[in-house]
Design a protein around this motif. Structure first.
Motif, PDB file in Angstrom:
ATOM      1  N   LEU A   4       0.798  -1.223   0.000  1.00 45.83           N
ATOM      2  CA  LEU A   4       0.000   0.000   0.000  1.00 45.83           C
ATOM      3  C   LEU A   4       0.833   1.277   0.000  1.00 45.83           C
ATOM      4  O   LEU A   4       0.291   2.372  -0.147  1.00 45.83           O
ATOM      5  CB  LEU A   4      -0.942   0.010   1.199  1.00 45.83           C
ATOM      6  N   GLU A   5       2.133   1.151   0.162  1.00 41.76           N
ATOM      7  CA  GLU A   5       2.991   2.334   0.120  1.00 41.76           C
ATOM      8  C   GLU A   5       3.138   2.868  -1.305  1.00 41.76           C
ATOM      9  O   GLU A   5       3.468   4.029  -1.500  1.00 41.76           O
ATOM     10  CB  GLU A   5       4.358   2.019   0.711  1.00 41.76           C
ATOM     11  N   ASN A   6       2.879   2.040  -2.283  1.00 46.06           N
ATOM     12  CA  ASN A   6       2.960   2.443  -3.678  1.00 46.06           C
ATOM     13  C   ASN A   6       1.709   3.238  -4.065  1.00 46.06           C
ATOM     14  O   ASN A   6       0.601   2.749  -3.929  1.00 46.06           O
ATOM     15  CB  ASN A   6       3.086   1.189  -4.550  1.00 46.06           C
ATOM     16  N   PRO A   7       1.873   4.474  -4.572  1.00 48.37           N
ATOM     17  CA  PRO A   7       0.707   5.290  -4.923  1.00 48.37           C
ATOM     18  C   PRO A   7      -0.139   4.667  -6.043  1.00 48.37           C
ATOM     19  O   PRO A   7      -1.363   4.843  -6.063  1.00 48.37           O
ATOM     20  CB  PRO A   7       1.283   6.624  -5.370  1.00 48.37           C
ATOM     21  N   ILE A  50     -10.062   7.711  -0.548  1.00 48.96           N
ATOM     22  CA  ILE A  50      -9.424   6.414  -0.282  1.00 48.96           C
ATOM     23  C   ILE A  50      -7.898   6.444  -0.388  1.00 48.96           C
ATOM     24  O   ILE A  50      -7.216   5.953   0.516  1.00 48.96           O
ATOM     25  CB  ILE A  50     -10.031   5.311  -1.176  1.00 48.96           C
ATOM     26  N   PRO A  51      -7.292   7.006  -1.447  1.00 44.71           N
ATOM     27  CA  PRO A  51      -5.823   6.985  -1.510  1.00 44.71           C
ATOM     28  C   PRO A  51      -5.156   7.706  -0.341  1.00 44.71           C
ATOM     29  O   PRO A  51      -4.157   7.233   0.207  1.00 44.71           O
ATOM     30  CB  PRO A  51      -5.506   7.673  -2.838  1.00 44.71           C
ATOM     31  N   THR A  52      -5.720   8.831   0.069  1.00 44.88           N
ATOM     32  CA  THR A  52      -5.153   9.572   1.192  1.00 44.88           C
ATOM     33  C   THR A  52      -5.282   8.783   2.487  1.00 44.88           C
ATOM     34  O   THR A  52      -4.347   8.723   3.291  1.00 44.88           O
ATOM     35  CB  THR A  52      -5.871  10.929   1.341  1.00 44.88           C
ATOM     36  N   THR A  53      -6.419   8.161   2.683  1.00 43.15           N
ATOM     37  CA  THR A  53      -6.643   7.361   3.882  1.00 43.15           C
ATOM     38  C   THR A  53      -5.696   6.170   3.932  1.00 43.15           C
ATOM     39  O   THR A  53      -5.122   5.870   4.984  1.00 43.15           O
ATOM     40  CB  THR A  53      -8.106   6.878   3.923  1.00 43.15           C
ATOM     41  N   LEU A  54      -5.506   5.504   2.808  1.00 45.80           N
ATOM     42  CA  LEU A  54      -4.576   4.369   2.771  1.00 45.80           C
ATOM     43  C   LEU A  54      -3.146   4.824   3.024  1.00 45.80           C
ATOM     44  O   LEU A  54      -2.375   4.117   3.685  1.00 45.80           O
ATOM     45  CB  LEU A  54      -4.678   3.645   1.423  1.00 45.80           C
ATOM     46  N   LYS A  55      -2.770   5.994   2.519  1.00 46.01           N
ATOM     47  CA  LYS A  55      -1.423   6.516   2.744  1.00 46.01           C
ATOM     48  C   LYS A  55      -1.209   6.797   4.229  1.00 46.01           C
ATOM     49  O   LYS A  55      -0.172   6.431   4.793  1.00 46.01           O
ATOM     50  CB  LYS A  55      -1.203   7.781   1.933  1.00 46.01           C
ATOM     51  N   GLU A  56      -2.182   7.443   4.851  1.00 39.78           N
ATOM     52  CA  GLU A  56      -2.067   7.722   6.286  1.00 39.78           C
ATOM     53  C   GLU A  56      -2.036   6.443   7.096  1.00 39.78           C
ATOM     54  O   GLU A  56      -1.320   6.347   8.098  1.00 39.78           O
ATOM     55  CB  GLU A  56      -3.220   8.618   6.733  1.00 39.78           C
ATOM     56  N   PHE A  57      -2.803   5.440   6.690  1.00 36.34           N
ATOM     57  CA  PHE A  57      -2.814   4.157   7.379  1.00 36.34           C
ATOM     58  C   PHE A  57      -1.437   3.481   7.309  1.00 36.34           C
ATOM     59  O   PHE A  57      -0.956   2.952   8.309  1.00 36.34           O
ATOM     60  CB  PHE A  57      -3.881   3.254   6.781  1.00 36.34           C
ATOM     61  N   THR A  58      -0.787   3.523   6.154  1.00 38.44           N
ATOM     62  CA  THR A  58       0.525   2.881   6.033  1.00 38.44           C
ATOM     63  C   THR A  58       1.595   3.664   6.808  1.00 38.44           C
ATOM     64  O   THR A  58       2.549   3.068   7.300  1.00 38.44           O
ATOM     65  CB  THR A  58       0.951   2.741   4.566  1.00 38.44           C
ATOM     66  N   GLU A  59       1.433   4.977   6.916  1.00 38.66           N
ATOM     67  CA  GLU A  59       2.400   5.773   7.667  1.00 38.66           C
ATOM     68  C   GLU A  59       2.307   5.518   9.166  1.00 38.66           C
ATOM     69  O   GLU A  59       3.289   5.671   9.882  1.00 38.66           O
ATOM     70  CB  GLU A  59       2.217   7.251   7.354  1.00 38.66           C
ATOM     71  N   GLN A  60       1.134   5.137   9.655  1.00 34.91           N
ATOM     72  CA  GLN A  60       0.958   4.859  11.080  1.00 34.91           C
ATOM     73  C   GLN A  60       1.548   3.511  11.468  1.00 34.91           C
ATOM     74  O   GLN A  60       1.869   3.292  12.631  1.00 34.91           O
ATOM     75  CB  GLN A  60      -0.519   4.879  11.456  1.00 34.91           C
ATOM     76  N   GLN A  61       1.647   2.615  10.525  1.00 32.36           N
ATOM     77  CA  GLN A  61       2.138   1.259  10.831  1.00 32.36           C
ATOM     78  C   GLN A  61       3.614   1.245  11.038  1.00 32.36           C
ATOM     79  O   GLN A  61       4.469   1.735  10.721  1.00 32.36           O
ATOM     80  CB  GLN A  61       1.770   0.282   9.707  1.00 32.36           C
TER      81      GLN A  61
END
Length: 61
Positions: A4-7, A50-61
């Motif tokens: 998910l880190e890949n845009p 969705i893309p912004t939410t997934l990006k923030e989710f991967t940054e929190q992990q």
């Protein structure tokens, strides 16, 4: 999570959401025209978030 880190992957997930949602809710659903417009606007808003939410989710992990 690394996937998910890949845009491009995030936008593919968002595009899949858009296609499936519009197909199920507008094409296959038997909704009046006003409801179709509301659903389309809501789905497009979700598509853009969705893309912004997934990006923030991967940054929190």
């Amino acid at each position: 999570m690394a996937l998910l880190e890949n845009p491009v992957i995030r936008w593919l997930v968002a595009f899949a959401y858009l296609v499936v949602s519009l197909l199920l809710l507008i094409v296959l659903g038997d909704l009046p025209r006003v409801d179709q417009v509301v659903v389309a606007i809501t789905v497009i808003f979700g598509f853009l978030i969705i893309p912004t939410t997934l990006k923030e989710f991967t940054e929190q992990q």
